[in-house]
Design a protein around this motif. Structure first.
Motif, PDB file in Angstrom:
ATOM      1  N   CYS A   7       0.749  -1.318   0.215  1.00 39.34           N
ATOM      2  CA  CYS A   7      -0.065   0.214  -0.037  1.00 39.34           C
ATOM      3  C   CYS A   7       0.735   1.442  -0.078  1.00 39.34           C
ATOM      4  O   CYS A   7       1.636   1.549   1.132  1.00 39.34           O
ATOM      5  CB  CYS A   7      -0.955   0.069   1.069  1.00 39.34           C
ATOM      6  SG  CYS A   7      -2.088   1.556   1.189  1.00 39.34           S
ATOM      7  N   GLN A   8       0.806   1.991  -1.216  1.00 36.06           N
ATOM      8  CA  GLN A   8       1.645   3.120  -1.123  1.00 36.06           C
ATOM      9  C   GLN A   8       1.171   4.360  -0.486  1.00 36.06           C
ATOM     10  O   GLN A   8       1.775   5.497  -0.570  1.00 36.06           O
ATOM     11  CB  GLN A   8       1.893   3.550  -2.948  1.00 36.06           C
ATOM     12  CG  GLN A   8       2.268   2.377  -3.637  1.00 36.06           C
ATOM     13  CD  GLN A   8       2.097   2.729  -5.233  1.00 36.06           C
ATOM     14  OE1 GLN A   8       2.470   3.595  -5.724  1.00 36.06           O
ATOM     15  NE2 GLN A   8       1.575   1.800  -5.669  1.00 36.06           N
ATOM     16  N   LEU A   9      -0.096   4.360   0.097  1.00 32.48           N
ATOM     17  CA  LEU A   9      -0.579   5.557   0.908  1.00 32.48           C
ATOM     18  C   LEU A   9      -0.438   5.644   2.410  1.00 32.48           C
ATOM     19  O   LEU A   9      -0.577   6.722   3.014  1.00 32.48           O
ATOM     20  CB  LEU A   9      -2.252   5.675   0.706  1.00 32.48           C
ATOM     21  CG  LEU A   9      -2.445   6.202  -0.670  1.00 32.48           C
ATOM     22  CD1 LEU A   9      -2.523   5.112  -1.697  1.00 32.48           C
ATOM     23  CD2 LEU A   9      -3.710   6.559  -0.417  1.00 32.48           C
ATOM     24  N   SER A  60      -3.072   0.931  -4.122  1.00 29.86           N
ATOM     25  CA  SER A  60      -3.088   2.681  -4.517  1.00 29.86           C
ATOM     26  C   SER A  60      -4.229   3.391  -4.142  1.00 29.86           C
ATOM     27  O   SER A  60      -4.490   4.373  -4.478  1.00 29.86           O
ATOM     28  CB  SER A  60      -2.835   2.729  -5.879  1.00 29.86           C
ATOM     29  OG  SER A  60      -4.083   2.251  -6.733  1.00 29.86           O
ATOM     30  N   MET A  61      -4.864   2.666  -2.886  1.00 29.41           N
ATOM     31  CA  MET A  61      -6.439   3.470  -2.295  1.00 29.41           C
ATOM     32  C   MET A  61      -6.728   2.725  -0.995  1.00 29.41           C
ATOM     33  O   MET A  61      -6.142   1.914  -0.860  1.00 29.41           O
ATOM     34  CB  MET A  61      -7.437   2.976  -3.657  1.00 29.41           C
ATOM     35  CG  MET A  61      -8.682   3.876  -3.355  1.00 29.41           C
ATOM     36  SD  MET A  61      -9.529   3.647  -4.612  1.00 29.41           S
ATOM     37  CE  MET A  61     -10.638   5.060  -4.430  1.00 29.41           C
ATOM     38  N   VAL A  62      -7.031   3.580  -0.403  1.00 29.97           N
ATOM     39  CA  VAL A  62      -7.713   3.123   0.854  1.00 29.97           C
ATOM     40  C   VAL A  62      -9.232   3.682   0.910  1.00 29.97           C
ATOM     41  O   VAL A  62      -9.521   4.803   0.352  1.00 29.97           O
ATOM     42  CB  VAL A  62      -6.904   3.818   2.145  1.00 29.97           C
ATOM     43  CG1 VAL A  62      -5.536   3.407   2.154  1.00 29.97           C
ATOM     44  CG2 VAL A  62      -7.112   5.397   2.218  1.00 29.97           C
ATOM     45  N   GLY A  79     -15.347   7.980   3.508  1.00 36.88           N
ATOM     46  CA  GLY A  79     -14.408   8.412   2.300  1.00 36.88           C
ATOM     47  C   GLY A  79     -13.379   7.475   1.732  1.00 36.88           C
ATOM     48  O   GLY A  79     -13.453   6.332   2.052  1.00 36.88           O
ATOM     49  N   SER A  80     -12.607   8.045   0.839  1.00 33.29           N
ATOM     50  CA  SER A  80     -11.612   7.451   0.296  1.00 33.29           C
ATOM     51  C   SER A  80     -10.448   8.268   0.021  1.00 33.29           C
ATOM     52  O   SER A  80     -10.722   9.356  -0.237  1.00 33.29           O
ATOM     53  CB  SER A  80     -12.223   6.468  -0.997  1.00 33.29           C
ATOM     54  OG  SER A  80     -12.428   7.561  -1.957  1.00 33.29           O
ATOM     55  N   ALA A  81      -9.169   7.474  -0.353  1.00 33.72           N
ATOM     56  CA  ALA A  81      -8.268   8.377  -0.852  1.00 33.72           C
ATOM     57  C   ALA A  81      -7.499   7.389  -1.876  1.00 33.72           C
ATOM     58  O   ALA A  81      -6.943   6.320  -1.716  1.00 33.72           O
ATOM     59  CB  ALA A  81      -7.131   8.494   0.332  1.00 33.72           C
ATOM     60  N   GLU A  82      -7.024   8.128  -2.949  1.00 29.30           N
ATOM     61  CA  GLU A  82      -6.488   7.201  -4.111  1.00 29.30           C
ATOM     62  C   GLU A  82      -5.250   8.214  -4.740  1.00 29.30           C
ATOM     63  O   GLU A  82      -5.123   9.262  -4.605  1.00 29.30           O
ATOM     64  CB  GLU A  82      -7.553   7.440  -5.242  1.00 29.30           C
ATOM     65  CG  GLU A  82      -6.925   6.615  -6.379  1.00 29.30           C
ATOM     66  CD  GLU A  82      -7.857   6.745  -7.728  1.00 29.30           C
ATOM     67  OE1 GLU A  82      -7.857   5.965  -8.568  1.00 29.30           O
ATOM     68  OE2 GLU A  82      -9.055   7.120  -7.554  1.00 29.30           O
ATOM     69  N   LEU A  83      -4.029   7.424  -4.736  1.00 28.26           N
ATOM     70  CA  LEU A  83      -2.949   7.728  -5.345  1.00 28.26           C
ATOM     71  C   LEU A  83      -3.190   8.061  -6.743  1.00 28.26           C
ATOM     72  O   LEU A  83      -3.463   7.561  -7.577  1.00 28.26           O
ATOM     73  CB  LEU A  83      -1.828   6.831  -5.239  1.00 28.26           C
ATOM     74  CG  LEU A  83      -0.433   7.204  -5.446  1.00 28.26           C
ATOM     75  CD1 LEU A  83       0.107   8.347  -4.479  1.00 28.26           C
ATOM     76  CD2 LEU A  83       0.439   5.905  -5.603  1.00 28.26           C
ATOM     77  N   LEU A  84      -2.674   9.704  -7.262  1.00 27.20           N
ATOM     78  CA  LEU A  84      -2.592  10.072  -8.438  1.00 27.20           C
ATOM     79  C   LEU A  84      -1.442   9.786  -9.029  1.00 27.20           C
ATOM     80  O   LEU A  84      -0.144   9.487  -8.409  1.00 27.20           O
ATOM     81  CB  LEU A  84      -3.130  11.649  -8.594  1.00 27.20           C
ATOM     82  CG  LEU A  84      -4.312  11.827  -7.707  1.00 27.20           C
ATOM     83  CD1 LEU A  84      -4.741  13.300  -7.670  1.00 27.20           C
ATOM     84  CD2 LEU A  84      -5.637  11.163  -8.279  1.00 27.20           C
ATOM     85  N   ASP A  85      -1.274   9.974 -10.525  1.00 27.79           N
ATOM     86  CA  ASP A  85      -0.122   9.900 -11.179  1.00 27.79           C
ATOM     87  C   ASP A  85       0.880  10.902 -11.005  1.00 27.79           C
ATOM     88  O   ASP A  85       2.195  10.573 -10.993  1.00 27.79           O
ATOM     89  CB  ASP A  85      -0.285   9.996 -12.594  1.00 27.79           C
ATOM     90  CG  ASP A  85      -1.266   8.664 -13.209  1.00 27.79           C
ATOM     91  OD1 ASP A  85      -1.222   7.506 -12.485  1.00 27.79           O
ATOM     92  OD2 ASP A  85      -1.740   8.846 -14.248  1.00 27.79           O
ATOM     93  N   ASP A  86       0.510  12.054 -10.342  1.00 26.62           N
ATOM     94  CA  ASP A  86       1.446  12.914  -9.866  1.00 26.62           C
ATOM     95  C   ASP A  86       2.133  12.877  -8.543  1.00 26.62           C
ATOM     96  O   ASP A  86       2.957  13.544  -8.254  1.00 26.62           O
ATOM     97  CB  ASP A  86       1.025  14.366 -10.268  1.00 26.62           C
ATOM     98  CG  ASP A  86      -0.289  14.559  -9.283  1.00 26.62           C
ATOM     99  OD1 ASP A  86      -0.548  13.704  -8.510  1.00 26.62           O
ATOM    100  OD2 ASP A  86      -0.694  15.892  -9.437  1.00 26.62           O
TER     101      ASP A  86
END
Length: 113
Positions: A7-9, A60-62, A79-86
């Motif tokens: 998990c990258q977050l 890439s998401m929680v 809610g949720s949080a997602e890793l963007l390309d930037d």
């Protein structure tokens, strides 16, 4: 269940933008942050809100439910949080029976999480 190793977050993120509030409001009571822990728990603080997060993970998401206080009133939501390309994360943050906001955050490089 603990967070997957990939998990990258995981870590602390500085909330830098929101579609409903300006930066002055976000940092009203201190730096606006979201912390995504490895133990299915996290925290979010912005404006006058302080809340705990109950997390579930993908690489890439929680996803989360949250509960806490905003101006001394009990509040909750999901809610949720997602890793963007930037490299930023986009957080969809919804109050139960209330507003839904889109926030953006960058990794807090001073974090020791």
């Amino acid at each position: 269940m603990s967070a997957p190793a990939d998990c990258q977050l995981i870590g602390r993120w500085r909330i830098v933008e929101a579609d409903l509030w300006d930066r002055g409001y976000l940092d009203l009571c201190g730096p606006a942050t979201i912390t995504i822990g490895t133990d299915n728990n996290g925290e979010i603080a912005f404006g006058a809100l302080q809340a705990g997060l109950d997390l579930s993970y993908s690489p890439s998401m929680v996803f989360f439910t949250w509960g806490g206080c905003d101006e001394m009133d009990e509040v909750s939501g999901d809610g949720s949080a997602e890793l963007l390309d930037d490299g930023l994360i986009e957080i969809t943050f919804a109050y139960h029976n209330g507003d839904e906001a889109i926030l953006k955050a960058k990794r807090d490089t001073s974090s020791t999480c």
